[in-house]
Design a protein around this motif. Structure first.
Motif, PDB file in Angstrom:
ATOM      1  N   THR A  94     -10.240 -12.590  23.869  1.00  8.91           N
ATOM      2  CA  THR A  94      -9.020 -13.061  23.223  1.00  8.91           C
ATOM      3  C   THR A  94      -8.802 -12.283  21.927  1.00  8.91           C
ATOM      4  OG1 THR A  94     -10.120 -14.774  21.919  1.00  8.91           O
ATOM      5  CG2 THR A  94      -9.417 -15.369  24.149  1.00  8.91           C
ATOM      6  N   SER A  95      -7.588 -12.331  21.401  1.00 12.11           N
ATOM      7  CA  SER A  95      -7.278 -11.621  20.156  1.00 12.11           C
ATOM      8  C   SER A  95      -8.102 -12.166  19.003  1.00 12.11           C
ATOM      9  CB  SER A  95      -5.782 -11.725  19.856  1.00 12.11           C
ATOM     10  OG  SER A  95      -5.378 -13.079  19.754  1.00 12.11           O
ATOM     11  N   ASP A  96      -8.370 -13.468  19.003  1.00  9.68           N
ATOM     12  CA  ASP A  96      -9.179 -14.061  17.931  1.00  9.68           C
ATOM     13  C   ASP A  96     -10.602 -13.519  17.959  1.00  9.68           C
ATOM     14  OD1 ASP A  96      -7.036 -15.537  17.087  1.00  9.68           O
ATOM     15  OD2 ASP A  96      -7.683 -17.417  18.025  1.00  9.68           O
ATOM     16  N   LEU A  97     -11.188 -13.427  19.131  1.00 12.56           N
ATOM     17  CA  LEU A  97     -12.553 -12.900  19.245  1.00 12.56           C
ATOM     18  C   LEU A  97     -12.601 -11.445  18.814  1.00 12.56           C
ATOM     19  CD1 LEU A  97     -13.739 -14.456  22.644  1.00 12.56           C
ATOM     20  CD2 LEU A  97     -14.119 -15.320  20.324  1.00 12.56           C
ATOM     21  N   LEU A  98     -11.589 -10.684  19.208  1.00 10.06           N
ATOM     22  CA  LEU A  98     -11.552  -9.270  18.839  1.00 10.06           C
ATOM     23  C   LEU A  98     -11.415  -9.101  17.327  1.00 10.06           C
ATOM     24  CD1 LEU A  98     -11.551  -6.321  19.618  1.00 10.06           C
ATOM     25  CD2 LEU A  98      -9.107  -6.501  20.115  1.00 10.06           C
ATOM     26  N   GLU A  99     -10.600  -9.927  16.693  1.00 10.61           N
ATOM     27  CA  GLU A  99     -10.435  -9.838  15.243  1.00 10.61           C
ATOM     28  C   GLU A  99     -11.722 -10.211  14.526  1.00 10.61           C
ATOM     29  OE1 GLU A  99      -7.906  -8.585  13.415  1.00 10.61           O
ATOM     30  OE2 GLU A  99      -7.280  -7.940  15.434  1.00 10.61           O
ATOM     31  N   THR A 100     -12.434 -11.204  15.037  1.00 11.68           N
ATOM     32  CA  THR A 100     -13.730 -11.574  14.448  1.00 11.68           C
ATOM     33  C   THR A 100     -14.702 -10.404  14.548  1.00 11.68           C
ATOM     34  OG1 THR A 100     -13.437 -13.912  15.011  1.00 11.68           O
ATOM     35  CG2 THR A 100     -15.683 -13.175  14.570  1.00 11.68           C
ATOM     36  N   ALA A 101     -14.739  -9.765  15.704  1.00 13.75           N
ATOM     37  CA  ALA A 101     -15.632  -8.612  15.894  1.00 13.75           C
ATOM     38  C   ALA A 101     -15.250  -7.463  14.961  1.00 13.75           C
ATOM     39  CB  ALA A 101     -15.590  -8.151  17.347  1.00 13.75           C
ATOM     40  N   LYS A 102     -13.962  -7.248  14.763  1.00 16.27           N
ATOM     41  CA  LYS A 102     -13.527  -6.175  13.866  1.00 16.27           C
ATOM     42  C   LYS A 102     -13.975  -6.447  12.435  1.00 16.27           C
ATOM     43  CE  LYS A 102      -9.465  -4.598  16.463  1.00 16.27           C
ATOM     44  NZ  LYS A 102      -7.971  -4.525  16.474  1.00 16.27           N
ATOM     45  N   GLY A 103     -13.927  -7.717  12.015  1.00 12.19           N
ATOM     46  CA  GLY A 103     -14.407  -8.063  10.682  1.00 12.19           C
ATOM     47  C   GLY A 103     -15.887  -7.819  10.535  1.00 12.19           C
ATOM     48  N   CYS A 104     -16.664  -8.188  11.552  1.00 13.48           N
ATOM     49  CA  CYS A 104     -18.111  -7.959  11.526  1.00 13.48           C
ATOM     50  C   CYS A 104     -18.427  -6.467  11.469  1.00 13.48           C
ATOM     51  CB  CYS A 104     -18.763  -8.585  12.750  1.00 13.48           C
ATOM     52  SG  CYS A 104     -18.745 -10.390  12.797  1.00 13.48           S
ATOM     53  N   ALA A 105     -17.755  -5.699  12.320  1.00 16.94           N
ATOM     54  CA  ALA A 105     -18.018  -4.265  12.384  1.00 16.94           C
ATOM     55  C   ALA A 105     -17.647  -3.574  11.079  1.00 16.94           C
ATOM     56  CB  ALA A 105     -17.247  -3.644  13.552  1.00 16.94           C
ATOM     57  N   ALA A 106     -16.529  -3.972  10.475  1.00 16.70           N
ATOM     58  CA  ALA A 106     -16.111  -3.358   9.215  1.00 16.70           C
ATOM     59  C   ALA A 106     -17.134  -3.602   8.122  1.00 16.70           C
ATOM     60  CB  ALA A 106     -14.742  -3.905   8.803  1.00 16.70           C
ATOM     61  N   SER A 107     -17.700  -4.810   8.069  1.00 20.98           N
ATOM     62  CA  SER A 107     -18.708  -5.110   7.046  1.00 20.98           C
ATOM     63  C   SER A 107     -19.973  -4.289   7.255  1.00 20.98           C
ATOM     64  CB  SER A 107     -19.042  -6.604   7.068  1.00 20.98           C
ATOM     65  OG  SER A 107     -17.970  -7.374   6.566  1.00 20.98           O
ATOM     66  N   ILE A 108     -20.381  -4.118   8.496  1.00 20.56           N
ATOM     67  CA  ILE A 108     -21.568  -3.304   8.781  1.00 20.56           C
ATOM     68  C   ILE A 108     -21.334  -1.857   8.358  1.00 20.56           C
ATOM     69  CG2 ILE A 108     -23.020  -2.361  10.625  1.00 20.56           C
ATOM     70  CD1 ILE A 108     -22.511  -5.032  12.115  1.00 20.56           C
ATOM     71  N   LYS A 109     -20.171  -1.325   8.701  1.00 21.88           N
ATOM     72  CA  LYS A 109     -19.876   0.074   8.379  1.00 21.88           C
ATOM     73  C   LYS A 109     -19.767   0.309   6.876  1.00 21.88           C
ATOM     74  CE  LYS A 109     -17.553   1.202  12.736  1.00 21.88           C
ATOM     75  NZ  LYS A 109     -16.287   1.647  13.379  1.00 21.88           N
ATOM     76  N   ALA A 110     -19.461  -0.754   6.121  1.00 20.13           N
ATOM     77  CA  ALA A 110     -19.357  -0.634   4.670  1.00 20.13           C
ATOM     78  C   ALA A 110     -20.699  -0.846   3.964  1.00 20.13           C
ATOM     79  CB  ALA A 110     -18.330  -1.641   4.141  1.00 20.13           C
ATOM     80  N   HIS A 111     -21.725  -1.200   4.711  1.00 17.52           N
ATOM     81  CA  HIS A 111     -23.045  -1.487   4.141  1.00 17.52           C
ATOM     82  C   HIS A 111     -23.903  -0.226   4.225  1.00 17.52           C
ATOM     83  CE1 HIS A 111     -27.012  -3.344   3.630  1.00 17.52           C
ATOM     84  NE2 HIS A 111     -26.387  -4.420   3.170  1.00 17.52           N
ATOM     85  N   ARG A 112     -24.170   0.392   3.071  1.00 18.41           N
ATOM     86  CA  ARG A 112     -24.857   1.683   3.076  1.00 18.41           C
ATOM     87  C   ARG A 112     -26.262   1.590   3.666  1.00 18.41           C
ATOM     88  NH1 ARG A 112     -24.512   4.354  -2.715  1.00 18.41           N
ATOM     89  NH2 ARG A 112     -25.139   2.235  -3.307  1.00 18.41           N
ATOM     90  N   GLY A 113     -26.980   0.525   3.324  1.00 14.36           N
ATOM     91  CA  GLY A 113     -28.339   0.386   3.848  1.00 14.36           C
ATOM     92  C   GLY A 113     -28.366   0.245   5.349  1.00 14.36           C
ATOM     93  N   ALA A 114     -27.439  -0.548   5.878  1.00 18.63           N
ATOM     94  CA  ALA A 114     -27.373  -0.738   7.325  1.00 18.63           C
ATOM     95  C   ALA A 114     -27.018   0.555   8.031  1.00 18.63           C
ATOM     96  CB  ALA A 114     -26.363  -1.826   7.662  1.00 18.63           C
ATOM     97  N   MET A 115     -26.007   1.259   7.523  1.00 19.23           N
ATOM     98  CA  MET A 115     -25.560   2.481   8.191  1.00 19.23           C
ATOM     99  C   MET A 115     -26.588   3.609   8.067  1.00 19.23           C
ATOM    100  SD  MET A 115     -22.969   1.564   9.769  1.00 19.23           S
ATOM    101  CE  MET A 115     -22.593   3.172  10.463  1.00 19.23           C
TER     102      MET A 115
END
Length: 264
Positions: A94-115
């Motif tokens: 669903t669009s809601d699930l996809l938006e939640t995943a996009k928020g999670c992915a964006a936070s990971i990509k912005a985390h220098r230690g994780a990346m």
């Protein structure tokens, strides 16, 4: 059946189609073999949390986002849409699930230690025939290049907060309950059996992202003791499953009468 080895470009669908024992199946035997047998014979459809986790992985690692998925029609899906998608062997998104995943992915990509930790090879599939003759398979999220002795697993969670007041963090209890130490112990064993001479791996780390905004990210490394305990438990469970397959007996709870006290 896939020959023993490490595969860097195997599609997820091909990996899942191979009948070798996976961690997700092995951990089903942590309670009783009767429950294991029922779960294998009656697979549950993916939960919303699982769907968000899969989409987050694909967004972070650059995989085909909608492989094996179907997007819910907007503004209204026909009656029975979800059930028909699952019956067709696809994952309903669903669009809601996809938006939640996009928020999670964006936070990971912005985390220098994780990346930094996630620099490496993604979706690495491994197949190994154990000395007992049982075939197992693993699909590692990331074989890290920046931390050369580490395998990294990406997990979505509710609470990635650190330990407070000397207590174990909530993640430690969650990790134990969900058998993530089993996953770590098995994956590291299989990797080292296949590639350990040239490129041994001894460490296991989680990149955690909380599902709710602001989607906080944390990196946690599993202890050597937890990895060892998980590996030993994995092999005990494999042995139990193998024996039950031979005998056709899938026991539940013991037949003995259990005497109990009221909790204090």
């Amino acid at each position: 059946m896939t020959p023993d080895g490490i595969y860097h470009d195997m599609p997820e669908s091909v990996y899942r189609a191979d009948p070798a024992l996976s961690y997700s199946r092995i951990k089903l035997a942590t309670r009783t073999l009767a429950e294991y047998r029922y779960a294998v014979d009656n697979p549950k459809p993916p939960t919303n949390a699982m769907i968000v986790g899969t989409l987050t992985d694909r967004l972070v690692f650059g995989f085909d986002l909608m492989e094996g998925c179907e997007m819910k029609p907007e503004p209204r899906a026909p009656a029975g849409w979800r059930e028909s998608v699952i019956a067709a062997g696809k994952t309903p998104v669903t669009s809601d699930l996809l938006e939640t995943a996009k928020g999670c992915a964006a936070s990971i990509k912005a985390h220098r230690g994780a990346m930094h930790l996630l620099k490496g090879r993604y979706g690495v599939s491994m197949f190994l025939t154990l000395p007992s003759g049982v075939r197992v398979k693993c699909r590692a999220d990331c074989i890290s290049d920046s931390v050369s002795d580490c395998i990294v697993d990406l997990k979505k969670c509710q609470d990635a907060s650190p330990a407070r007041d000397g207590r174990h963090p909530d993640w430690a209890y969650k990790s134990q309950d969900l058998g993530y130490h089993i996953q770590a112990g098995l994956y590291l064993y299989v990797w080292n059996a296949l590639a350990g001479v040239d490129n041994p791996r001894t460490k296991w780390a989680h990149v955690l992202v909380e599902e709710d905004p602001p989607n906080l990210v944390a990196v946690k490394q599993m202890s050597d003791a937890a990895i060892d305990a998980g590996r030993e438990l994995a092999f005990r469970l494999i042995e139990r499953i193998t024996e039950a397959e031979k005998t056709g007996k899938w026991p539940g709870y013991p037949n003995d009468v259990e005497v109990f006290e009221l909790p204090r």
